[in-house]
Write a protein that holds these residues in place. Structure first.
Motif, PDB file in Angstrom:
ATOM      1  N   SER A  35     -13.713   4.137  -3.319  1.00 24.99           N
ATOM      2  CA  SER A  35     -12.840   3.031  -3.699  1.00 24.99           C
ATOM      3  C   SER A  35     -12.638   2.960  -5.205  1.00 24.99           C
ATOM      4  O   SER A  35     -11.590   2.523  -5.683  1.00 24.99           O
ATOM      5  CB  SER A  35     -13.423   1.702  -3.197  1.00 24.99           C
ATOM      6  N   ASP A  40      -5.738   5.047  -5.424  1.00 24.33           N
ATOM      7  CA  ASP A  40      -5.424   4.303  -4.205  1.00 24.33           C
ATOM      8  C   ASP A  40      -4.436   5.073  -3.322  1.00 24.33           C
ATOM      9  O   ASP A  40      -4.581   5.113  -2.101  1.00 24.33           O
ATOM     10  CB  ASP A  40      -4.848   2.930  -4.574  1.00 24.33           C
ATOM     11  N   HIS A  48      -8.643   0.406   0.612  1.00 23.86           N
ATOM     12  CA  HIS A  48      -7.260   0.896   0.660  1.00 23.86           C
ATOM     13  C   HIS A  48      -6.584   0.458   1.960  1.00 23.86           C
ATOM     14  O   HIS A  48      -5.429   0.017   1.957  1.00 23.86           O
ATOM     15  CB  HIS A  48      -7.223   2.427   0.552  1.00 23.86           C
ATOM     16  N   LYS A  51      -5.499  -3.159   2.048  1.00 19.00           N
ATOM     17  CA  LYS A  51      -4.259  -3.350   1.287  1.00 19.00           C
ATOM     18  C   LYS A  51      -3.074  -2.803   2.068  1.00 19.00           C
ATOM     19  O   LYS A  51      -2.014  -3.450   2.147  1.00 19.00           O
ATOM     20  CB  LYS A  51      -4.365  -2.669  -0.070  1.00 19.00           C
ATOM     21  N   ASN A 113      -8.260   2.128 -10.488  1.00 19.05           N
ATOM     22  CA  ASN A 113      -8.318   2.404  -9.049  1.00 19.05           C
ATOM     23  C   ASN A 113      -8.656   1.148  -8.259  1.00 19.05           C
ATOM     24  O   ASN A 113      -8.082   0.893  -7.189  1.00 19.05           O
ATOM     25  CB  ASN A 113      -9.353   3.486  -8.761  1.00 19.05           C
ATOM     26  N   ARG A 117      -6.206  -1.366  -5.708  1.00 21.80           N
ATOM     27  CA  ARG A 117      -6.576  -1.748  -4.342  1.00 21.80           C
ATOM     28  C   ARG A 117      -6.623  -3.268  -4.169  1.00 21.80           C
ATOM     29  O   ARG A 117      -6.882  -3.766  -3.080  1.00 21.80           O
ATOM     30  CB  ARG A 117      -7.948  -1.148  -3.985  1.00 21.80           C
ATOM     31  N   ALA A 138      -6.000  -8.874   0.053  1.00 18.09           N
ATOM     32  CA  ALA A 138      -5.351  -7.568   0.126  1.00 18.09           C
ATOM     33  C   ALA A 138      -3.829  -7.660   0.093  1.00 18.09           C
ATOM     34  O   ALA A 138      -3.157  -6.739  -0.370  1.00 18.09           O
ATOM     35  CB  ALA A 138      -5.800  -6.843   1.393  1.00 18.09           C
TER      36      ALA A 138
END
Length: 252
Positions: A35, A40, A48, A51, A113, A117, A138
Protein backbone atom coordinates in the motif's frame (compact mmCIF):
# COMPACT_ATOMS: atom_id res chain seq x y z
CA UNK A 1 -9.12 -4.52 12.33
CA UNK A 2 -5.34 -4.45 12.03
CA UNK A 3 -5.43 -6.67 8.94
CA UNK A 4 -2.09 -8.14 7.91
CA UNK A 5 -1.06 -8.91 4.36
CA UNK A 6 -2.41 -12.12 2.89
CA UNK A 7 -5.82 -13.77 2.96
CA UNK A 8 -7.06 -11.62 5.85
CA UNK A 9 -7.63 -8.69 3.49
CA UNK A 10 -10.55 -10.56 1.94
CA UNK A 11 -12.35 -10.48 5.28
CA UNK A 12 -11.67 -6.77 5.57
CA UNK A 13 -13.07 -6.21 2.08
CA UNK A 14 -16.14 -8.31 2.87
CA UNK A 15 -16.68 -6.27 6.05
CA UNK A 16 -16.43 -3.06 4.03
CA UNK A 17 -19.09 -4.34 1.62
CA UNK A 18 -21.41 -5.14 4.54
CA UNK A 19 -20.84 -1.73 6.14
CA UNK A 20 -21.66 -0.01 2.86
CA UNK A 21 -25.19 -1.41 2.82
CA UNK A 22 -25.85 -1.13 6.56
CA UNK A 23 -25.17 2.56 7.23
CA UNK A 24 -22.13 2.04 9.44
CA UNK A 25 -18.63 3.52 9.53
CA UNK A 26 -15.61 1.24 9.16
CA UNK A 27 -12.09 2.45 10.03
CA UNK A 28 -9.86 -0.38 8.79
CA UNK A 29 -6.09 -0.76 8.97
CA UNK A 30 -3.76 -2.96 6.96
CA UNK A 31 -0.07 -3.73 7.30
CA UNK A 32 0.34 -4.74 3.65
CA UNK A 33 3.48 -2.80 2.74
CA UNK A 34 2.47 -2.74 -0.92
CA UNK A 35 0.00 0.00 0.00
CA UNK A 36 2.92 2.32 0.68
CA UNK A 37 5.66 1.00 -1.59
CA UNK A 38 3.73 0.62 -4.86
CA UNK A 39 1.82 3.12 -6.95
CA UNK A 40 -1.94 3.04 -6.62
CA UNK A 41 -2.52 2.55 -10.35
CA UNK A 42 -2.56 -1.13 -11.24
CA UNK A 43 -2.33 -2.35 -7.64
CA UNK A 44 -4.42 -5.03 -5.95
CA UNK A 45 -3.97 -4.35 -2.23
CA UNK A 46 -7.03 -3.91 -0.03
CA UNK A 47 -6.68 -0.13 0.28
CA UNK A 48 -6.51 0.21 -3.50
CA UNK A 49 -9.57 -2.03 -3.84
CA UNK A 50 -11.54 0.02 -1.32
CA UNK A 51 -10.86 3.12 -3.38
CA UNK A 52 -11.62 1.33 -6.66
CA UNK A 53 -14.98 0.27 -5.23
CA UNK A 54 -15.71 3.87 -4.13
CA UNK A 55 -16.76 2.70 -0.69
CA UNK A 56 -18.26 5.70 1.09
CA UNK A 57 -18.15 4.25 4.61
CA UNK A 58 -14.71 2.67 4.88
CA UNK A 59 -11.74 4.73 6.03
CA UNK A 60 -8.45 3.02 5.27
CA UNK A 61 -5.33 3.26 7.43
CA UNK A 62 -1.92 1.90 6.52
CA UNK A 63 0.27 0.90 9.44
CA UNK A 64 3.16 -1.59 9.17
CA UNK A 65 2.73 -2.91 12.73
CA UNK A 66 -0.62 -4.66 12.84
CA UNK A 67 -0.28 -5.49 16.54
CA UNK A 68 -0.59 -1.78 17.39
CA UNK A 69 -4.15 -1.70 15.96
CA UNK A 70 -3.96 1.81 14.53
CA UNK A 71 -7.60 1.64 13.44
CA UNK A 72 -8.72 0.91 17.00
CA UNK A 73 -6.55 3.81 18.19
CA UNK A 74 -8.38 6.07 15.71
CA UNK A 75 -11.74 4.92 17.03
CA UNK A 76 -10.64 5.56 20.59
CA UNK A 77 -9.35 9.00 19.62
CA UNK A 78 -12.32 10.30 17.62
CA UNK A 79 -15.49 8.46 18.64
CA UNK A 80 -15.66 10.10 22.08
CA UNK A 81 -15.94 13.45 20.26
CA UNK A 82 -19.49 14.44 19.37
CA UNK A 83 -20.12 14.28 15.61
CA UNK A 84 -19.40 17.66 14.07
CA UNK A 85 -16.45 18.33 16.36
CA UNK A 86 -13.97 15.84 14.86
CA UNK A 87 -11.39 16.01 12.05
CA UNK A 88 -9.52 12.76 11.36
CA UNK A 89 -6.07 14.11 10.55
CA UNK A 90 -3.02 15.65 12.24
CA UNK A 91 -3.90 14.18 15.63
CA UNK A 92 -1.76 12.04 17.94
CA UNK A 93 -2.77 8.44 18.68
CA UNK A 94 -2.05 6.50 21.86
CA UNK A 95 0.09 3.36 21.57
CA UNK A 96 0.95 3.81 17.90
CA UNK A 97 4.52 4.22 16.58
CA UNK A 98 5.05 6.61 13.70
CA UNK A 99 6.57 5.66 10.36
CA UNK A 100 8.20 2.29 9.72
CA UNK A 101 9.66 2.19 13.22
CA UNK A 102 13.22 2.54 14.49
CA UNK A 103 13.12 6.20 13.52
CA UNK A 104 12.54 5.44 9.83
CA UNK A 105 9.86 7.63 8.32
CA UNK A 106 7.98 7.32 5.04
CA UNK A 107 9.56 8.70 1.90
CA UNK A 108 7.81 11.34 -0.16
CA UNK A 109 7.00 8.69 -2.78
CA UNK A 110 5.44 6.42 -0.16
CA UNK A 111 3.36 9.30 1.17
CA UNK A 112 2.19 10.00 -2.39
CA UNK A 113 1.21 6.34 -2.80
CA UNK A 114 -0.81 6.44 0.42
CA UNK A 115 -2.46 9.76 -0.41
CA UNK A 116 -3.40 8.40 -3.84
CA UNK A 117 -5.22 5.57 -2.06
CA UNK A 118 -7.07 8.13 0.11
CA UNK A 119 -5.94 6.58 3.37
CA UNK A 120 -4.49 7.74 6.65
CA UNK A 121 -1.07 6.79 8.00
CA UNK A 122 1.01 7.74 11.01
CA UNK A 123 4.15 9.82 10.68
CA UNK A 124 6.22 12.61 12.20
CA UNK A 125 5.40 16.20 11.34
CA UNK A 126 7.51 18.96 12.84
CA UNK A 127 8.73 16.50 15.45
CA UNK A 128 5.24 15.39 16.48
CA UNK A 129 3.68 11.98 15.70
CA UNK A 130 0.37 12.65 13.95
CA UNK A 131 -2.10 11.12 11.51
CA UNK A 132 -1.13 11.84 7.92
CA UNK A 133 -3.44 11.76 4.96
CA UNK A 134 -6.60 13.78 4.47
CA UNK A 135 -8.97 11.97 6.84
CA UNK A 136 -11.19 10.62 4.09
CA UNK A 137 -13.16 7.50 3.27
CA UNK A 138 -12.33 5.56 0.11
CA UNK A 139 -14.97 7.42 -1.91
CA UNK A 140 -13.14 10.73 -1.27
CA UNK A 141 -15.47 12.24 1.35
CA UNK A 142 -14.17 13.33 4.74
CA UNK A 143 -14.77 10.84 7.54
CA UNK A 144 -16.15 13.55 9.83
CA UNK A 145 -18.67 14.54 7.16
CA UNK A 146 -19.94 10.96 6.80
CA UNK A 147 -20.20 10.64 10.57
CA UNK A 148 -21.82 14.05 10.96
CA UNK A 149 -24.46 13.48 8.30
CA UNK A 150 -25.37 10.12 9.82
CA UNK A 151 -25.68 11.81 13.21
CA UNK A 152 -27.99 14.53 11.83
CA UNK A 153 -30.23 11.96 10.15
CA UNK A 154 -30.39 9.72 13.25
CA UNK A 155 -31.10 12.59 15.66
CA UNK A 156 -33.74 14.08 13.35
CA UNK A 157 -35.46 10.71 13.08
CA UNK A 158 -35.40 10.38 16.87
CA UNK A 159 -36.87 13.85 17.34
CA UNK A 160 -39.70 13.21 14.90
CA UNK A 161 -40.41 9.74 16.24
CA UNK A 162 -40.55 11.14 19.77
CA UNK A 163 -42.92 13.87 18.57
CA UNK A 164 -45.31 11.28 17.13
CA UNK A 165 -45.06 9.10 20.24
CA UNK A 166 -45.45 11.80 22.86
CA UNK A 167 -48.27 13.80 21.25
CA UNK A 168 -51.75 12.40 21.63
CA UNK A 169 -52.42 13.70 18.15
CA UNK A 170 -50.70 15.94 15.64
CA UNK A 171 -53.48 17.49 13.58
CA UNK A 172 -53.02 17.78 9.83
CA UNK A 173 -53.20 21.56 10.06
CA UNK A 174 -50.69 24.35 9.67
CA UNK A 175 -50.18 24.27 13.42
CA UNK A 176 -49.53 20.53 13.39
CA UNK A 177 -47.10 20.84 10.50
CA UNK A 178 -45.40 23.61 12.44
CA UNK A 179 -44.59 21.13 15.22
CA UNK A 180 -42.68 19.03 12.70
CA UNK A 181 -40.90 22.09 11.36
CA UNK A 182 -39.84 23.09 14.87
CA UNK A 183 -38.17 19.74 15.49
CA UNK A 184 -36.13 19.94 12.29
CA UNK A 185 -35.11 23.51 13.12
CA UNK A 186 -34.10 22.39 16.61
CA UNK A 187 -31.86 19.70 15.12
CA UNK A 188 -30.26 22.24 12.82
CA UNK A 189 -29.53 24.42 15.84
CA UNK A 190 -27.94 21.43 17.55
CA UNK A 191 -25.88 20.82 14.42
CA UNK A 192 -24.61 24.39 14.52
CA UNK A 193 -23.63 24.01 18.18
CA UNK A 194 -21.86 20.73 17.42
CA UNK A 195 -19.79 22.31 14.66
CA UNK A 196 -21.37 20.35 11.81
CA UNK A 197 -23.54 23.08 10.28
CA UNK A 198 -22.43 26.52 9.16
CA UNK A 199 -24.69 29.11 10.82
CA UNK A 200 -24.47 31.26 7.71
CA UNK A 201 -22.09 33.93 6.49
CA UNK A 202 -23.58 36.42 4.04
CA UNK A 203 -23.31 36.93 1.20
CA UNK A 204 -21.87 33.55 0.21
CA UNK A 205 -23.31 31.12 2.77
CA UNK A 206 -26.98 31.14 3.65
CA UNK A 207 -28.23 30.27 7.11
CA UNK A 208 -29.93 26.87 7.45
CA UNK A 209 -33.50 26.79 6.23
CA UNK A 210 -36.48 24.52 6.83
CA UNK A 211 -39.50 24.61 4.54
CA UNK A 212 -42.81 22.82 4.97
CA UNK A 213 -46.01 22.81 2.95
CA UNK A 214 -49.20 24.45 4.14
CA UNK A 215 -51.94 22.00 4.96
CA UNK A 216 -54.05 23.48 2.17
CA UNK A 217 -51.43 22.75 -0.47
CA UNK A 218 -51.11 19.06 0.38
CA UNK A 219 -52.64 16.58 -2.04
CA UNK A 220 -55.91 15.09 -0.85
CA UNK A 221 -54.50 11.56 -1.16
CA UNK A 222 -51.62 12.42 1.17
CA UNK A 223 -53.92 14.00 3.75
CA UNK A 224 -56.20 10.97 3.62
CA UNK A 225 -53.17 8.70 4.03
CA UNK A 226 -52.02 10.93 6.92
CA UNK A 227 -48.60 11.28 5.34
CA UNK A 228 -46.68 14.56 5.40
CA UNK A 229 -44.21 15.01 2.55
CA UNK A 230 -41.96 17.80 1.30
CA UNK A 231 -40.45 18.78 4.62
CA UNK A 232 -37.05 20.05 3.51
CA UNK A 233 -33.95 21.36 5.25
CA UNK A 234 -31.07 23.05 3.45
CA UNK A 235 -27.77 23.82 5.12
CA UNK A 236 -24.06 24.10 4.48
CA UNK A 237 -21.40 22.06 6.23
CA UNK A 238 -19.16 23.98 8.60
CA UNK A 239 -16.22 21.94 7.28
CA UNK A 240 -12.72 22.34 8.68
CA UNK A 241 -9.47 24.13 7.88
CA UNK A 242 -6.84 21.57 6.86
CA UNK A 243 -4.30 23.67 4.99
CA UNK A 244 -2.99 27.17 5.51
CA UNK A 245 -1.51 29.81 3.25
CA UNK A 246 0.01 32.87 4.89
CA UNK A 247 1.39 35.82 2.95
CA UNK A 248 3.74 38.20 4.70
CA UNK A 249 4.74 41.63 3.48
CA UNK A 250 7.96 42.68 5.17
CA UNK A 251 9.52 46.12 4.95
CA UNK A 252 12.73 47.55 6.31
Amino acid sequence: RGWRAGGHWRRAFAAAAWVESNTKLYPVATSDTASATTADVGSSDVLHNLKASSYARSAGFFHPRAAEFADAAEIGRFFPISPGGDNWRLKTLSGVTSGWGNGQQYTSTQITNLNDRRVNFYYDLAGVSVIGGNGKVAANEYVDVVRGRDWWVARTQERLANLLIQAEKIPYTDAGIGLVEAQVRAQNDEGIAAGLINPGSPPGIAAPTVTVPTSGSVATADRQARELKNVKSVWTLAGAINKLTVTATITA
